[in-house]
Write a protein that holds these residues in place. Structure first.
Motif, mmCIF file in Angstrom:
data_model
loop_
_atom_site.group_PDB
_atom_site.id
_atom_site.type_symbol
_atom_site.label_atom_id
_atom_site.label_comp_id
_atom_site.label_asym_id
_atom_site.label_seq_id
_atom_site.Cartn_x
_atom_site.Cartn_y
_atom_site.Cartn_z
ATOM 1 N N UNK A 65 3.934 9.828 -7.256
ATOM 2 C CA UNK A 65 4.837 10.146 -8.359
ATOM 3 C C UNK A 65 4.065 10.364 -9.654
ATOM 4 N N UNK A 66 3.078 9.504 -9.887
ATOM 5 C CA UNK A 66 2.257 9.645 -11.087
ATOM 6 C C UNK A 66 1.482 10.960 -11.038
ATOM 7 N N UNK A 67 0.930 11.270 -9.890
ATOM 8 C CA UNK A 67 0.208 12.528 -9.724
ATOM 9 C C UNK A 67 1.121 13.724 -9.916
ATOM 10 N N UNK A 68 2.344 13.597 -9.435
ATOM 11 C CA UNK A 68 3.307 14.689 -9.590
ATOM 12 C C UNK A 68 3.640 14.905 -11.077
ATOM 13 N N UNK A 69 3.864 13.802 -11.811
ATOM 14 C CA UNK A 69 4.158 13.938 -13.235
ATOM 15 C C UNK A 69 2.936 14.473 -13.994
ATOM 16 N N UNK A 70 1.735 14.019 -13.603
ATOM 17 C CA UNK A 70 0.522 14.538 -14.234
ATOM 18 C C UNK A 70 0.339 16.021 -13.925
ATOM 19 N N UNK A 95 0.834 -1.209 0.000
ATOM 20 C CA UNK A 95 0.000 0.000 0.000
ATOM 21 C C UNK A 95 0.866 1.254 0.000
ATOM 22 N N UNK A 96 1.931 1.200 0.788
ATOM 23 C CA UNK A 96 2.846 2.351 0.828
ATOM 24 C C UNK A 96 3.508 2.544 -0.534
ATOM 25 N N UNK A 97 3.959 1.440 -1.163
ATOM 26 C CA UNK A 97 4.590 1.524 -2.481
ATOM 27 C C UNK A 97 3.582 2.030 -3.514
ATOM 28 N N UNK A 98 2.337 1.523 -3.453
ATOM 29 C CA UNK A 98 1.296 1.996 -4.376
ATOM 30 C C UNK A 98 1.015 3.485 -4.160
ATOM 31 N N UNK A 99 0.970 3.905 -2.916
ATOM 32 C CA UNK A 99 0.743 5.324 -2.606
ATOM 33 C C UNK A 99 1.868 6.195 -3.134
#
Length: 156
Positions: A48-53, A39-43
């Motif tokens: 990171x994905x949100x940051x790139x988006x 869960x921590x890795x997914x978060x």
């Protein structure tokens, strides 16, 4: 009691407790830890994905702002061109109207000049006839008089 028997019994109890712990307690604990790590890795991956988006969205926003500014400047330039064209057309129309008014005024002035000349000719002819009558002190034939007036008008 024998010290050796106590140590062996404690060792057996420890081994049973270790086995029980490894068989029944340790697997759910490890799976809970693994699940939490996942869960921590997914978060973190989602962050990171949100940051790139977010960075991509900022880039798109900047691009849209540039496009909007350019489009606004183009519209302003087109509006200025249209305003200039309209102003030029208004000037042309005003100049044409002024030329028409001047031509009309010239034509009216010419008509007035012609009328005044005709009236002046008539007055001059009448004065000439009166003067001639007074000089001659006799009456002139009406037809001859009209003919003389017409000749005089034509000469003037």
């Amino acid at each position: 009691m024998n010290l050796n028997a106590t140590l062996i019994a404690q060792m057996v109890v420890f081994l049973v407790l270790a086995w029980f712990t490894m068989k029944f307690v340790w697997p759910p604990l490890i799976s809970a830890l693994d699940e939490r790590a996942k869960k921590i890795a997914d978060g973190l991956a989602a962050a990171d994905k949100g940051k790139t988006e977010l960075e991509a969205a900022h880039k798109r926003i900047d691009q849209e702002l540039v496009n909007a500014r350019n489009e606004g400047q183009q519209r302003i330039a087109e509006a200025e061109k249209r305003a200039q064209l309209v102003a030029d057309e208004i000037k042309r129309n005003a100049q044409a109207e002024a030329a028409r008014i001047i031509a009309q005024a010239k034509a009216e002035a010419e008509q007035q000049v012609v009328k005044v000349r005709d009236a002046l000719r008539g007055d001059v002819a009448a004065l000439a006839v009166k003067g001639a009558e007074q000089i001659l002190k006799r009456e002139i034939d009406q037809n001859a008089h009209a003919e003389l007036l017409n000749q005089l008008k034509a000469e003037l």
